[in-house]
Design a protein around this motif. Structure first.
Motif, PDB file in Angstrom:
ATOM      1  N   LEU A 100       0.768  -1.282  -0.133  1.00 33.18           N
ATOM      2  CA  LEU A 100       0.108   0.073   0.005  1.00 33.18           C
ATOM      3  C   LEU A 100       0.907   1.258  -0.315  1.00 33.18           C
ATOM      4  CD1 LEU A 100      -2.834  -0.948   2.508  1.00 33.18           C
ATOM      5  CD2 LEU A 100      -2.898  -0.890   0.004  1.00 33.18           C
ATOM      6  N   LEU A 101       1.860   1.180   0.734  1.00 32.53           N
ATOM      7  CA  LEU A 101       2.940   2.401   1.009  1.00 32.53           C
ATOM      8  C   LEU A 101       3.527   2.663  -0.481  1.00 32.53           C
ATOM      9  CD1 LEU A 101       4.252   1.698   4.510  1.00 32.53           C
ATOM     10  CD2 LEU A 101       2.763   3.426   3.892  1.00 32.53           C
ATOM     11  N   ALA A 102       4.060   1.175  -1.056  1.00 27.78           N
ATOM     12  CA  ALA A 102       4.549   1.592  -2.453  1.00 27.78           C
ATOM     13  C   ALA A 102       3.583   2.065  -3.390  1.00 27.78           C
ATOM     14  CB  ALA A 102       5.144   0.137  -2.817  1.00 27.78           C
ATOM     15  N   SER A 103       2.284   1.818  -3.073  1.00 28.85           N
ATOM     16  CA  SER A 103       1.445   2.356  -4.234  1.00 28.85           C
ATOM     17  C   SER A 103       1.115   3.541  -4.164  1.00 28.85           C
ATOM     18  CB  SER A 103       0.066   1.563  -4.373  1.00 28.85           C
ATOM     19  OG  SER A 103      -0.513   1.554  -3.471  1.00 28.85           O
ATOM     20  N   GLY A 104       1.771   4.502  -3.368  1.00 26.13           N
ATOM     21  CA  GLY A 104       1.808   5.932  -3.007  1.00 26.13           C
ATOM     22  C   GLY A 104       0.981   6.489  -1.939  1.00 26.13           C
ATOM     23  N   ILE A 105       0.698   5.564  -1.050  1.00 30.60           N
ATOM     24  CA  ILE A 105       0.121   5.892   0.377  1.00 30.60           C
ATOM     25  C   ILE A 105       1.304   6.677   1.295  1.00 30.60           C
ATOM     26  CG2 ILE A 105      -0.884   5.167   2.552  1.00 30.60           C
ATOM     27  CD1 ILE A 105      -2.762   5.024   0.055  1.00 30.60           C
ATOM     28  N   ASP A 106       1.011   7.919   1.509  1.00 32.15           N
ATOM     29  CA  ASP A 106       1.954   8.980   2.198  1.00 32.15           C
ATOM     30  C   ASP A 106       1.661   8.678   3.811  1.00 32.15           C
ATOM     31  OD1 ASP A 106       3.695  10.429   3.285  1.00 32.15           O
ATOM     32  OD2 ASP A 106       2.976  12.052   2.401  1.00 32.15           O
ATOM     33  N   PRO A 107       2.561   7.934   4.412  1.00 35.01           N
ATOM     34  CA  PRO A 107       2.221   7.884   5.894  1.00 35.01           C
ATOM     35  C   PRO A 107       2.319   9.059   6.666  1.00 35.01           C
ATOM     36  CG  PRO A 107       4.423   6.745   5.475  1.00 35.01           C
ATOM     37  CD  PRO A 107       3.731   7.152   4.093  1.00 35.01           C
ATOM     38  N   GLU A 108       2.967  10.158   6.009  1.00 36.34           N
ATOM     39  CA  GLU A 108       3.059  11.432   6.836  1.00 36.34           C
ATOM     40  C   GLU A 108       1.766  12.052   6.668  1.00 36.34           C
ATOM     41  OE1 GLU A 108       6.018  13.649   7.446  1.00 36.34           O
ATOM     42  OE2 GLU A 108       6.959  11.754   7.469  1.00 36.34           O
ATOM     43  N   ARG A 109       0.785  11.897   5.659  1.00 37.76           N
ATOM     44  CA  ARG A 109      -0.367  12.263   5.617  1.00 37.76           C
ATOM     45  C   ARG A 109      -1.787  11.389   6.156  1.00 37.76           C
ATOM     46  NH1 ARG A 109      -3.429  14.865   6.109  1.00 37.76           N
ATOM     47  NH2 ARG A 109      -4.731  14.936   4.269  1.00 37.76           N
ATOM     48  N   ILE A 110      -1.365  10.100   6.049  1.00 42.17           N
ATOM     49  CA  ILE A 110      -2.446   8.980   6.243  1.00 42.17           C
ATOM     50  C   ILE A 110      -1.981   8.203   7.478  1.00 42.17           C
ATOM     51  CG2 ILE A 110      -3.306   6.785   4.959  1.00 42.17           C
ATOM     52  CD1 ILE A 110      -3.304   8.701   2.456  1.00 42.17           C
ATOM     53  N   ASN A 111      -3.075   7.919   8.293  1.00 45.50           N
ATOM     54  CA  ASN A 111      -2.888   6.940   9.326  1.00 45.50           C
ATOM     55  C   ASN A 111      -3.066   5.593   8.962  1.00 45.50           C
ATOM     56  OD1 ASN A 111      -2.159   6.937  12.158  1.00 45.50           O
ATOM     57  ND2 ASN A 111      -4.445   6.142  12.399  1.00 45.50           N
ATOM     58  N   VAL A 112      -2.013   4.907   9.215  1.00 47.36           N
ATOM     59  CA  VAL A 112      -2.074   3.330   8.704  1.00 47.36           C
ATOM     60  C   VAL A 112      -1.957   2.322   9.982  1.00 47.36           C
ATOM     61  CG1 VAL A 112      -0.734   3.819   6.379  1.00 47.36           C
ATOM     62  CG2 VAL A 112       0.399   3.419   8.375  1.00 47.36           C
ATOM     63  N   TYR A 113      -2.905   1.559   9.937  1.00 47.16           N
ATOM     64  CA  TYR A 113      -2.950   0.593  11.098  1.00 47.16           C
ATOM     65  C   TYR A 113      -3.390  -0.957  10.837  1.00 47.16           C
ATOM     66  CZ  TYR A 113      -7.773   1.905  11.095  1.00 47.16           C
ATOM     67  OH  TYR A 113      -9.241   2.369  10.654  1.00 47.16           O
TER      68      TYR A 113
END
Ligand code: ATP
Ligand code: MG
Length: 329
Positions: free
Chosen positions: A66-79
């Motif tokens: 998911l991160l490699a497809s462009g999800i930016d963890p600086e902007r998006i909460n991932v869990y």
């Protein structure tokens, strides 16, 4: 301010359909959206039809993809869904009493899980309850918008029904549970290459995976189902849509439009279409794979630790509000 949520099950490597149906809408809004955006790996949901061993092996890797497809963890909460399992499970169990077995048996996605000649009544209970747990996932983050592919619309409808029923019962005129909407993206349902239903990561036949070797894409697409010149079907239509979604330039989009019109006019252009689709898919995959190689599993685990704390804070808030409204504290 709005809140967006989306989730992916760690049931296999991500497909290109997962990207355009669920990840791309998030990637497109993450730089401009002012509210909170949440992306989670639905590991508990994976257990409905897959073995725990596969799910626990795949969940970190799914987040890495998911991160490699462009999800930016600086902007998006991932869990991970399991990081807030205790709160989500309790809310799901409170919701259970507001929907009947008959209503859940009618959810159209349930029938897809049954094998031929198998009645839906024989499926395990977690498959029946899937839409209730998914509603709780959405409610735990107070999300009002959910970007999902068309296959998930019936589940979002159940979530809306449950939120309204809950609010009517305990809300005393106010909204205890936020009623979610499908995020306004075009209804996307990418068909499998062989035309056998929708493209799914747990059905490798007919799927293009984000980790597929680039040099295998031409032959995969080469074998894809098309339509006779002058005719259109859902599979070909959705592969034009997929190609448009992956286009980066106006020239590429114009070329696709020309091929689409020429095909409908009865010209033989399927060879040219497949070449262009191969070029577009390969270009995206090359970018994805370069990103994937830059991320380590350890980095993903660290990000999930931070994301899990935030997700828990929000889930505690929602659970507290729900219990208070029910006078069940
Ligand atoms: P599984 O076979 O394990 O159910 P899946 O490919 O259907 O895998 P999910 O984890 O169920 O993937 O769904 C993740 C997201 O991908 C959802 O938002 C879903 O709507 C979207 N999605 C899945 N398949 C498609 C498709 N064929 N076209 C568009 N979006 C899709
Ligand atoms: Mg699915």
């Amino acid at each position: 301010m709005g809140r967006v949520i989306t989730g992916v099950r760690p049931t296999g490597d991500l497909s290109i359909a997962n990207y355009v149906g669920a990840m791309k809408p998030i990637v497109e809004l993450q730089d401009t959206y002012e509210g909170s955006v949440n992306v989670f790996v639905a590991d508990v949901h994976g257990l409905t039809d897959q073995e725990p061993e596969l799910i626990s092996r795949m969940r970190i890797d799914t987040m890495r993809s998911l991160l490699a497809s462009g999800i930016d963890p600086e902007r998006i909460n991932v869990y991970l869904q399991s990081q807030i399992e205790s709160q989500t499970d309790v809310v799901a169990s409170y919701l259970d009493r507001h929907i009947s077995t008959a209503e859940l048996l009618r959810v159209p996605t349930l029938k897809d899980k049954a094998k031929k000649d198998q009645g839906v009544e024989t499926l395990n209970v977690s498959l029946l309850r899937y839409p209730v747990l998914m509603a709780a996932d959405i409610f735990m983050q107070d999300a009002d918008e959910v970007p999902v592919g068309q296959d998930q619309y019936p589940h979002i409808e159940v979530a809306r029904v449950l939120a309204r029923r809950f609010n009517r019962e305990y809300g005393d005129g106010s909204e205890i549970i936020v009623v979610p909407n499908v995020m306004a993206v075009e209804g996307l349902r990418i068909a499998a290459l062989d035309g056998g239903g929708k493209m799914s990561k747990s059905n490798p036949k007919g799927a293009i995976f984000l980790k597929d070797p680039i040099d295998s894409i031409g032959s995969k697409i080469g074998k894809a189902k098309t339509a006779a010149a002058g005719e259109m079907n859902e599979t070909l239509e959705s592969h034009f849509t997929l190609s448009r979604e992956l286009s980066k330039t106006q020239d590429q989009r114009d070329a696709l439009d020309r091929l689409y019109d020429a095909h409908l006019d009865g010209h033989n252009v399927m060879g040219s279409f497949k070449s262009l689709m191969t070029e577009l898919v390969s270009g995206f995959l090359a970018e994805f794979q370069a990103n994937y190689d830059q991320i380590s599993d350890e980095q993903v685990v660290d990000l999930l630790e931070v994301g899990g704390v935030k997700a828990n804070e929000q889930a505690d808030l929602v659970l507290g509000r729900v219990r208070k409204a029910m006078k069940f504290v």
